[in-house]
Design an enzyme around this catalytic site. Structure first.
Site, PDB file in Angstrom:
ATOM      1  N   GLU A   1       0.676  -9.276  -1.320  1.00 43.25           N
ATOM      2  CA  GLU A   1       1.944  -9.585  -2.006  1.00 43.25           C
ATOM      3  C   GLU A   1       3.146  -8.996  -1.282  1.00 43.25           C
ATOM      4  O   GLU A   1       4.286  -9.247  -1.667  1.00 43.25           O
ATOM      5  CB  GLU A   1       1.877  -9.093  -3.467  1.00 43.25           C
ATOM      6  CG  GLU A   1       2.011  -7.581  -3.680  1.00 43.25           C
ATOM      7  CD  GLU A   1       0.751  -6.780  -3.341  1.00 43.25           C
ATOM      8  OE1 GLU A   1      -0.224  -7.348  -2.833  1.00 43.25           O
ATOM      9  OE2 GLU A   1       0.764  -5.548  -3.590  1.00 43.25           O
TER      10      GLU A   1
ATOM     11  N   HIS B   1      -1.767  -5.133   1.307  1.00 40.32           N
ATOM     12  CA  HIS B   1      -1.026  -5.721   0.187  1.00 40.32           C
ATOM     13  C   HIS B   1      -0.599  -7.148   0.537  1.00 40.32           C
ATOM     14  O   HIS B   1       0.447  -7.332   1.164  1.00 40.32           O
ATOM     15  CB  HIS B   1       0.201  -4.868  -0.140  1.00 40.32           C
ATOM     16  CG  HIS B   1      -0.146  -3.585  -0.794  1.00 40.32           C
ATOM     17  ND1 HIS B   1      -0.409  -3.477  -2.143  1.00 40.32           N
ATOM     18  CD2 HIS B   1      -0.321  -2.343  -0.290  1.00 40.32           C
ATOM     19  CE1 HIS B   1      -0.713  -2.238  -2.447  1.00 40.32           C
ATOM     20  NE2 HIS B   1      -0.673  -1.517  -1.340  1.00 40.32           N
TER      21      HIS B   1
ATOM     22  N   CYS C   1      -5.901  -3.020  -2.531  1.00 40.65           N
ATOM     23  CA  CYS C   1      -5.635  -1.612  -2.201  1.00 40.65           C
ATOM     24  C   CYS C   1      -6.489  -0.660  -3.042  1.00 40.65           C
ATOM     25  O   CYS C   1      -7.696  -0.661  -2.893  1.00 40.65           O
ATOM     26  CB  CYS C   1      -4.135  -1.324  -2.280  1.00 40.65           C
ATOM     27  SG  CYS C   1      -3.678   0.230  -1.478  1.00 40.65           S
TER      28      CYS C   1
END
Lengths: 251, 198
Positions: free
Chosen positions: B182, B180, B79
């Site tokens: 994650e 993202h 990001c």
């Protein structure tokens, strides 16, 4: 093309998921960690946890829930309820939240939105508006829908965007738990006035009404609780319905 | 050992938890000396371009990060951690980025901003990070700005949000993603696993 999000909402009180009607008549809907796991397996796009318990202990329990969920559920988590300061935001983020939702505290001190946005980025700050119609206008309410702040809900959304909110979670108090559909007039009014995403909440009872939140209300996401908790629909049912009507979803 | 560069980014803990879940050893890096002995480095990201650069400067991590990438050591930017690799950003004109990828970071100007939600990523180059992941798979995005590299050859993935833009970069051992991983459920964990195993 970004997809429209389906967001299960877990109202948590003293560590249990509960759900009421028009913010009253609360009943138990299960264990939050179990429900979070289940919705993640069903391809929920995000999860929102709202602490509706007033006590300090309830808040701590909520942080423990988020901590546990964030270790095994890798989708965005929003935490709200009882967040009053930048320090509270920090605690929620540390526990594993990706976004924090503020309502009453932001109405009391709008600068909280600016401070939170500065500290963690606008994408992190969700303004939750509990709106109720009185006469011809919608007002933003505080304290779980009990008190009228006197602020026009639509103007408040516009002001919040300017202050640094990254998203608006719009709850209709009049429609909450009624299953007569979202307040589309209000949702559309806010969505067309702000550039940030709007999440529709409160009142959807059918797949068609959920879809209307997006098509007529112009919402970017829909948030729902009891329909999922009590197994009336699965997230897959909703996504199938949206897809059939050419509303893009993560599928 | 994987180092997660800590410049105060909000999602550092999310990245840690994902690596924990994958059973991968990692540590937080807050000063240059802590980069010693690392095999891989992650620059995570959530927040504004300038604030992130300022913090990275304060911790003395700008030069070590630039050297790390110039030496082609294994790196993953996420990001804002991708955007910081560029020359500059419209978010904060006049603030210098790490400039390891010539180009500019621009603002979306004709859509709801920020883009929040799940969007598709299509491979446009050979990225080992997408091994075993369907083309056009969904990942979670949360951003108002996008990267526009001067050299199109560094692009390895593309997404569409009103316009088509670069959502993945790859040059040697340097990788960066705008989304993202994650927070992107099974696809994201798979992508992180692929990077870890490189």
């Amino acid at each position: 093309m970004v997809t429209h999000r389906i967001i299960p909402c877990l109202d948590v009180d003293e560590g249990r998921v509960v759900k009421g009607v028009k913010f009253k008549g609360i009943r138990d809907a299960g264990d939050p960690v179990d429900l979070a796991r289940r919705y993640n397996e069903q391809d929920a796009d995000e999860l929102t946890f709202l602490d509706i318990g007033a006590s300090h202990k309830s808040q701590q329990t909520m942080l423990n829930v988020v901590e546990q969920v964030s270790k095994e559920v890798f989708i965005p988590l929003t935490v709200g309820g009882g967040i009053r300061t930048v320090d509270d935001m920090q605690k929620a983020l540390r526990a594993g939240a990706d976004k924090v939702a503020v309502c009453t505290a932001a109405l009391k001190d709008p600068q909280l939105l600016a401070q939170g946005s500065h500290a963690f980025g606008a994408q992190c700050i969700v303004l939750s508006i509990d709106a109720k119609k009185e006469g011809d206008s919608y007002y933003a309410f505080t304290h779980g829908g009990r008190n009228n702040s006197g602020k026009d809900a639509i103007e408040w959304a516009v002001e919040a965007e300017a202050l640094g909110a990254g998203e608006i979670l719009l709850n209709s108090i009049d429609r909450d738990g009624t299953k007569i559909g979202y307040d589309l007039e209000l949702t559309e009014a806010i969505s067309s006035r702000v550039q940030i995403p709007v999440i529709a909440s409160g009142g959807a009872g059918t797949l068609r009404q959920l879809l209307e939140g997006v098509t007529d209300g112009k919402a970017d996401a829909v948030l729902l609780a009891s329909l999922l908790h009590y197994g009336e629909f699965t997230i897959a049912d909703i996504k199938a319905h949206f897809s059939k009507h050419e509303v893009a979803v993560r599928w | 050992m994987i180092g997660i560069l800590d410049y105060g980014a909000g999602n550092l803990h999310s990245v840690r938890k994902a690596l924990d879940f994958l059973g991968v050893q990692h540590r937080i890096v807050q000063q240059p000396s802590e980069m010693d002995g690392l095999e891989k480095a992650i620059l995570p990201g959530v927040g504004a371009f300038e604030a992130s650069m300022v913090k990275l400067h304060e911790r003395g991590l700008v030069e070590p990060t630039v050297n790390w990438i110039r030496d082609d050591r294994p790196f993953l930017g996420i990001c804002v951690g991708m955007q910081m690799l560029f020359t500059s950003s419209e978010e904060n004109p006049g603030v210098a980025g790490l400039d390891v990828f010539p180009g500019e970071v621009r603002r979306f100007d004709h859509r709801k901003v920020p883009q929040i939600g799940w969007n598709k990523v299509y491979a446009t180059g050979e990225s080992p990070l997408l091994k075993g992941i369907d083309d056009g798979a969904f990942f979670y995005f949360l951003h108002s700005y996008y990267c526009k590299p001067k050299q199109s050859t560094v692009e390895s993935g593309r997404s569409s949000y009103g316009i088509e833009y670069t959502s993945m970069l790859h040059r040697g051992n340097t990788h960066a993603v705008q989304f993202h991983p994650e927070k992107s459920a099974a696809n994201g964990l798979k992508l992180l696993q692929n990077w870890v195993e490189l």
